[in-house]
Motif scaffolding. Structure first.
Motif, PDB file in Angstrom:
ATOM      1  N   ALA A   3      27.855 -22.612  18.784  1.00  0.00           N
ATOM      2  CA  ALA A   3      27.496 -24.027  18.836  1.00  0.00           C
ATOM      3  C   ALA A   3      27.781 -24.616  20.210  1.00  0.00           C
ATOM      4  CB  ALA A   3      28.258 -24.798  17.761  1.00  0.00           C
ATOM      5  N   THR A   4      28.776 -24.065  20.912  1.00  0.00           N
ATOM      6  CA  THR A   4      29.161 -24.587  22.222  1.00  0.00           C
ATOM      7  C   THR A   4      28.363 -23.991  23.382  1.00  0.00           C
ATOM      8  OG1 THR A   4      30.929 -22.929  22.191  1.00  0.00           O
ATOM      9  CG2 THR A   4      31.527 -25.184  21.572  1.00  0.00           C
ATOM     10  N   LEU A  42      28.392 -22.547   8.805  1.00  0.00           N
ATOM     11  CA  LEU A  42      29.107 -23.813   8.722  1.00  0.00           C
ATOM     12  C   LEU A  42      30.529 -23.570   8.220  1.00  0.00           C
ATOM     13  CD1 LEU A  42      26.308 -25.961   7.028  1.00  0.00           C
ATOM     14  CD2 LEU A  42      26.645 -25.474   9.460  1.00  0.00           C
ATOM     15  N   ARG A  43      31.476 -24.275   8.806  1.00  0.00           N
ATOM     16  CA  ARG A  43      32.884 -24.123   8.429  1.00  0.00           C
ATOM     17  C   ARG A  43      33.459 -25.460   7.985  1.00  0.00           C
ATOM     18  NH1 ARG A  43      36.655 -22.491  13.133  1.00  0.00           N
ATOM     19  NH2 ARG A  43      36.907 -24.753  13.315  1.00  0.00           N
ATOM     20  N   SER A  44      34.049 -25.475   6.803  1.00  0.00           N
ATOM     21  CA  SER A  44      34.640 -26.707   6.286  1.00  0.00           C
ATOM     22  C   SER A  44      36.043 -26.898   6.862  1.00  0.00           C
ATOM     23  CB  SER A  44      34.719 -26.647   4.756  1.00  0.00           C
ATOM     24  OG  SER A  44      35.741 -25.745   4.348  1.00  0.00           O
ATOM     25  N   GLN A  45      36.626 -28.052   6.605  1.00  0.00           N
ATOM     26  CA  GLN A  45      37.983 -28.323   7.069  1.00  0.00           C
ATOM     27  C   GLN A  45      38.994 -27.371   6.441  1.00  0.00           C
ATOM     28  OE1 GLN A  45      39.416 -30.919   9.365  1.00  0.00           O
ATOM     29  NE2 GLN A  45      37.388 -30.281  10.036  1.00  0.00           N
ATOM     30  N   ALA A  46      38.683 -26.870   5.239  1.00  0.00           N
ATOM     31  CA  ALA A  46      39.581 -25.935   4.562  1.00  0.00           C
ATOM     32  C   ALA A  46      39.387 -24.504   5.040  1.00  0.00           C
ATOM     33  CB  ALA A  46      39.370 -26.012   3.054  1.00  0.00           C
ATOM     34  N   GLY A  47      38.391 -24.289   5.918  1.00  0.00           N
ATOM     35  CA  GLY A  47      38.133 -22.950   6.444  1.00  0.00           C
ATOM     36  C   GLY A  47      37.066 -22.183   5.698  1.00  0.00           C
ATOM     37  N   ALA A  48      36.522 -22.756   4.625  1.00  0.00           N
ATOM     38  CA  ALA A  48      35.459 -22.087   3.867  1.00  0.00           C
ATOM     39  C   ALA A  48      34.184 -22.028   4.695  1.00  0.00           C
ATOM     40  CB  ALA A  48      35.207 -22.826   2.556  1.00  0.00           C
ATOM     41  N   ASN A  63      21.063 -34.167   8.116  1.00  0.00           N
ATOM     42  CA  ASN A  63      21.236 -32.738   7.859  1.00  0.00           C
ATOM     43  C   ASN A  63      22.200 -32.535   6.693  1.00  0.00           C
ATOM     44  OD1 ASN A  63      24.001 -32.739   8.950  1.00  0.00           O
ATOM     45  ND2 ASN A  63      23.012 -32.947  10.957  1.00  0.00           N
ATOM     46  N   VAL A  64      22.511 -31.288   6.403  1.00  0.00           N
ATOM     47  CA  VAL A  64      23.311 -30.966   5.220  1.00  0.00           C
ATOM     48  C   VAL A  64      24.813 -30.918   5.505  1.00  0.00           C
ATOM     49  CG1 VAL A  64      21.396 -29.653   4.229  1.00  0.00           C
ATOM     50  CG2 VAL A  64      23.144 -28.452   5.586  1.00  0.00           C
ATOM     51  N   LEU A  65      25.247 -31.241   6.722  1.00  0.00           N
ATOM     52  CA  LEU A  65      26.672 -31.206   7.041  1.00  0.00           C
ATOM     53  C   LEU A  65      27.456 -32.144   6.127  1.00  0.00           C
ATOM     54  CD1 LEU A  65      26.752 -31.171  10.949  1.00  0.00           C
ATOM     55  CD2 LEU A  65      27.561 -29.350   9.432  1.00  0.00           C
ATOM     56  N   GLN A  66      28.565 -31.645   5.611  1.00  0.00           N
ATOM     57  CA  GLN A  66      29.446 -32.455   4.797  1.00  0.00           C
ATOM     58  C   GLN A  66      30.560 -33.034   5.663  1.00  0.00           C
ATOM     59  OE1 GLN A  66      30.674 -29.851   1.609  1.00  0.00           O
ATOM     60  NE2 GLN A  66      28.574 -29.564   0.876  1.00  0.00           N
ATOM     61  N   ARG A  67      31.344 -33.914   5.092  1.00  0.00           N
ATOM     62  CA  ARG A  67      32.383 -34.616   5.857  1.00  0.00           C
ATOM     63  C   ARG A  67      33.336 -33.622   6.524  1.00  0.00           C
ATOM     64  NH1 ARG A  67      37.614 -36.595   5.010  1.00  0.00           N
ATOM     65  NH2 ARG A  67      38.032 -38.609   6.027  1.00  0.00           N
ATOM     66  N   GLY A  68      33.419 -33.692   7.855  1.00  0.00           N
ATOM     67  CA  GLY A  68      34.322 -32.835   8.610  1.00  0.00           C
ATOM     68  C   GLY A  68      33.831 -31.417   8.814  1.00  0.00           C
ATOM     69  N   GLU A  69      32.654 -31.079   8.305  1.00  0.00           N
ATOM     70  CA  GLU A  69      32.148 -29.714   8.430  1.00  0.00           C
ATOM     71  C   GLU A  69      31.660 -29.468   9.851  1.00  0.00           C
ATOM     72  OE1 GLU A  69      29.922 -26.831   5.261  1.00  0.00           O
ATOM     73  OE2 GLU A  69      28.962 -28.749   5.685  1.00  0.00           O
ATOM     74  N   LEU A  70      31.801 -28.229  10.294  1.00  0.00           N
ATOM     75  CA  LEU A  70      31.486 -27.851  11.676  1.00  0.00           C
ATOM     76  C   LEU A  70      30.421 -26.771  11.707  1.00  0.00           C
ATOM     77  CD1 LEU A  70      32.213 -27.687  14.781  1.00  0.00           C
ATOM     78  CD2 LEU A  70      33.905 -25.969  14.116  1.00  0.00           C
ATOM     79  N   LEU A  71      29.458 -26.920  12.600  1.00  0.00           N
ATOM     80  CA  LEU A  71      28.515 -25.828  12.876  1.00  0.00           C
ATOM     81  C   LEU A  71      29.192 -24.877  13.847  1.00  0.00           C
ATOM     82  CD1 LEU A  71      25.730 -24.423  12.891  1.00  0.00           C
ATOM     83  CD2 LEU A  71      25.070 -25.977  14.737  1.00  0.00           C
ATOM     84  N   ARG A  72      29.470 -23.667  13.398  1.00  0.00           N
ATOM     85  CA  ARG A  72      30.141 -22.677  14.240  1.00  0.00           C
ATOM     86  C   ARG A  72      29.145 -21.922  15.112  1.00  0.00           C
ATOM     87  NH1 ARG A  72      31.035 -19.355  17.200  1.00  0.00           N
ATOM     88  NH2 ARG A  72      32.708 -17.789  17.299  1.00  0.00           N
ATOM     89  N   SER A  73      28.010 -21.505  14.536  1.00  0.00           N
ATOM     90  CA  SER A  73      27.045 -20.709  15.289  1.00  0.00           C
ATOM     91  C   SER A  73      25.722 -20.650  14.535  1.00  0.00           C
ATOM     92  CB  SER A  73      27.573 -19.282  15.506  1.00  0.00           C
ATOM     93  OG  SER A  73      27.772 -18.638  14.250  1.00  0.00           O
ATOM     94  N   VAL A  74      24.727 -20.143  15.227  1.00  0.00           N
ATOM     95  CA  VAL A  74      23.423 -19.835  14.626  1.00  0.00           C
ATOM     96  C   VAL A  74      23.100 -18.385  14.964  1.00  0.00           C
ATOM     97  CG1 VAL A  74      20.942 -20.275  14.689  1.00  0.00           C
ATOM     98  CG2 VAL A  74      22.547 -22.197  14.679  1.00  0.00           C
ATOM     99  N   THR A  75      22.725 -17.614  13.953  1.00  0.00           N
ATOM    100  CA  THR A  75      22.393 -16.207  14.158  1.00  0.00           C
ATOM    101  C   THR A  75      20.907 -15.987  13.934  1.00  0.00           C
ATOM    102  OG1 THR A  75      24.600 -15.482  13.479  1.00  0.00           O
ATOM    103  CG2 THR A  75      22.836 -13.838  13.399  1.00  0.00           C
ATOM    104  N   ILE A  76      20.294 -15.314  14.912  1.00  0.00           N
ATOM    105  CA  ILE A  76      18.867 -14.982  14.832  1.00  0.00           C
ATOM    106  C   ILE A  76      18.753 -13.483  14.596  1.00  0.00           C
ATOM    107  CG2 ILE A  76      16.698 -14.934  16.120  1.00  0.00           C
ATOM    108  CD1 ILE A  76      17.670 -17.417  17.611  1.00  0.00           C
TER     109      ILE A  76
END
Length: 274
Positions: A65-66, A132-138, A154-167
């Motif tokens: 994501a970065t 996607l990674r939740s605040q709990a690490g899921a 988009n489908v992001l939930q509260r505090g959820e993070l986009l870690r990466s996209v894989t092609i």
């Protein structure tokens, strides 16, 4: 722009509880472009140490994501990636300055979820999958084409993070065709259509973005004729799904979508002699 309501910048490596008024900070090209009076803390991702791009054991490409647009553009594309030119075409669709290229992130563009986001166009067209990674690490996975649900949504939930996209490797070996239209020479994309020809079964996929509020994917297992493509586009995109803003009226966006879909069909099917 100064964000004078922000009281603190936190390192994302510190797993603090997510609070109201928090926002992830990647490149900041959007966050600092306009007032954000609802924000109180920025959670800085710049020190996470994620590899911008890496090839997985299966030959897939993982984009952090970065990863900046400049890093994505400069990354050497192997010769067997028939889809290699598409990366630069989508990077150039930003029509942004070198300063933006070196700060704006792949993940930021995807998470802004704007119709004209060219990283959404790239990843959706190549079967990209969000991690996607939740605040709990899921962790959970969502296809990029399903990640964006509307203009800026988009489908992001509260505090959820986009870690990466894989092609996936298979998509990287697809032959592609790219069409983009803007009302102005240096304007935002008003319509962007990408075609991809599967290297295994020869199926054609058309991905429509920019002209619509969300990515629209059309797949043809067998080589379609012009009538089949037109009918599929007509059926898949409702009148209310064409975006309407100063960068193009819905009627014009619709016209360009039909035109580009047919041009891509001819390029990948007829001109290739399939």
């Amino acid at each position: 722009m100064d964000l004078n309501t922000v009281l603190e910048v936190r390192d994302a490596r510190r797993r603090d509880a997510w609070q109201a008024g928090d926002a992830w900070l990647g490149g900041g090209t959007y966050l600092f472009s306009e007032p954000q009076p609802h924000l109180r803390r920025l959670i800085d991702l710049s020190r996470t140490g994620w590899d911008p791009l890496r090839i997985t054991a299966t030959g897939a490409l993982e984009i952090a994501a970065t990863c900046t647009i400049a890093q994505l553009s400069r990354y050497p594309k192997p010769a067997h990636w028939a889809a290699g030119p598409l990366f630069e075409q989508c990077c150039r669709a930003f029509l942004a300055s070198w300063k933006i290229w070196n700060m704006a992130t792949f993940g930021g563009n995807v998470c802004n979820s704007l119709p004209a986001g060219p990283m959404i166009s790239l990843a959706a067209a190549l079967d990209g999958v969000c991690l996607l990674r939740s605040q709990a690490g899921a962790l959970r996975e969502v296809p990029v084409a399903e990640f964006v649900t509307g203009a800026g949504r988009n489908v992001l939930q509260r505090g959820e993070l986009l870690r990466s996209v894989t092609i996936p490797a298979r998509a990287l070996e697809s032959r592609t065709a790219f069409r983009q239209a803007s009302l102005y020479g240096l304007g935002r994309s008003g319509a962007l259509v990408i075609g991809a020809l599967d290297p295994v079964d020869g199926g054609l996929t058309l991905t429509v973005t920019a002209s619509t509020v969300r990515p629209i994917r059309l797949r043809f297992p067998l080589a379609p004729n012009a009538a089949a493509v037109r009918e599929a586009v007509e059926y898949a995109i409702g009148p209310g799904e064409y975006f309407d803003d100063i960068h193009g009226l819905p009627a014009w966006r619709r016209h360009m979508t039909f035109r580009y879909a047919e041009e891509i069909r001819r390029e990948l099917i007829e001109e290739a002699g399939r």
